[in-house]
Design a protein around this motif. Structure first.
Motif, PDB file in Angstrom:
ATOM      1  N   LYS A  56     -32.480  81.065 -21.741  1.00 46.72           N
ATOM      2  CA  LYS A  56     -33.572  81.133 -20.763  1.00 46.72           C
ATOM      3  C   LYS A  56     -33.012  81.885 -19.570  1.00 46.72           C
ATOM      4  O   LYS A  56     -31.964  81.529 -19.033  1.00 46.72           O
ATOM      5  N   TYR A  91     -36.244  89.018 -20.780  1.00 44.36           N
ATOM      6  CA  TYR A  91     -37.361  88.865 -19.852  1.00 44.36           C
ATOM      7  C   TYR A  91     -37.201  89.796 -18.651  1.00 44.36           C
ATOM      8  O   TYR A  91     -36.142  89.880 -18.042  1.00 44.36           O
ATOM      9  N   GLU A 109     -37.036  83.755 -15.757  1.00 38.38           N
ATOM     10  CA  GLU A 109     -38.018  83.621 -16.829  1.00 38.38           C
ATOM     11  C   GLU A 109     -38.807  82.329 -16.596  1.00 38.38           C
ATOM     12  O   GLU A 109     -38.220  81.248 -16.552  1.00 38.38           O
ATOM     13  N   LYS A 113     -43.173  80.953 -20.311  1.00 33.48           N
ATOM     14  CA  LYS A 113     -42.789  82.111 -21.138  1.00 33.48           C
ATOM     15  C   LYS A 113     -41.642  81.722 -22.077  1.00 33.48           C
ATOM     16  O   LYS A 113     -41.612  82.114 -23.232  1.00 33.48           O
ATOM     17  N   PHE A 114     -40.688  80.969 -21.547  1.00 30.89           N
ATOM     18  CA  PHE A 114     -39.559  80.516 -22.353  1.00 30.89           C
ATOM     19  C   PHE A 114     -40.036  79.660 -23.520  1.00 30.89           C
ATOM     20  O   PHE A 114     -39.648  79.877 -24.674  1.00 30.89           O
TER      21      PHE A 114
END
Length: 137
Positions: A56, A91, A109, A113-114
């Motif tokens: 991440k 990202y 990020e 989204k992760f």
């Protein structure tokens, strides 16, 4: 542990050279066995570098490196790396790029989204016919 001796025999990728001892901590095959070029090339062709499997992006250490840089550094994985969807596969927020080469860390990020990326990777993984995976990110 410097006190633990390396095992005398190792199981090498694709061939049986014996078992690791029960007290073995580990040893690098590159230090103990002469690699077979054909075997390593075959292994490299079977490796899948998946763009959805990465950390991440929360710190500058989580920024990926461009596909071309990775292909030069890891030629054995060149075919797999060439399949990444673009040179920047981590990202990036528009107008706030993250770039390890230029030492730019301008956007985290988002958790949503992760989670979406992890769910996409999990779906891809579960849809595979293969049953054995080695996954690291």
């Amino acid at each position: 542990d410097e006190q633990t001796p390396a095992p005398a025999t190792l199981r090498r990728l694709g061939s049986d050279c014996g078992e690791l001892g029960t007290d073995a901590v580990g040893a690098s095959p590159s230090e103990t066995l002469e690699p077979d070029a054909a075997e390593m090339s075959s292994w490299g062709e079977r490796v899948i570098v998946h763009p959805h499997l990465s950390e991440k992006l929360a710190t500058s250490g989580d920024i990926g490196r461009c596909k071309g840089v990775l292909m030069n550094e890891f030629p054995l994985l060149g075919l797999s790396l060439s399949r990444l969807p673009g040179d920047v596969w981590w990202y990036n927020r528009p107008h706030h790029p993250n770039d390890a080469e230029r030492q730019l860390f301008q956007s985290h990020e988002p958790t949503a989204k992760f989670k979406e990326r992890v769910a996409t990777f999990r779906h891809w993984l579960m849809s595979r016919e293969d049953k054995t995976f080695v996954v690291f990110g």
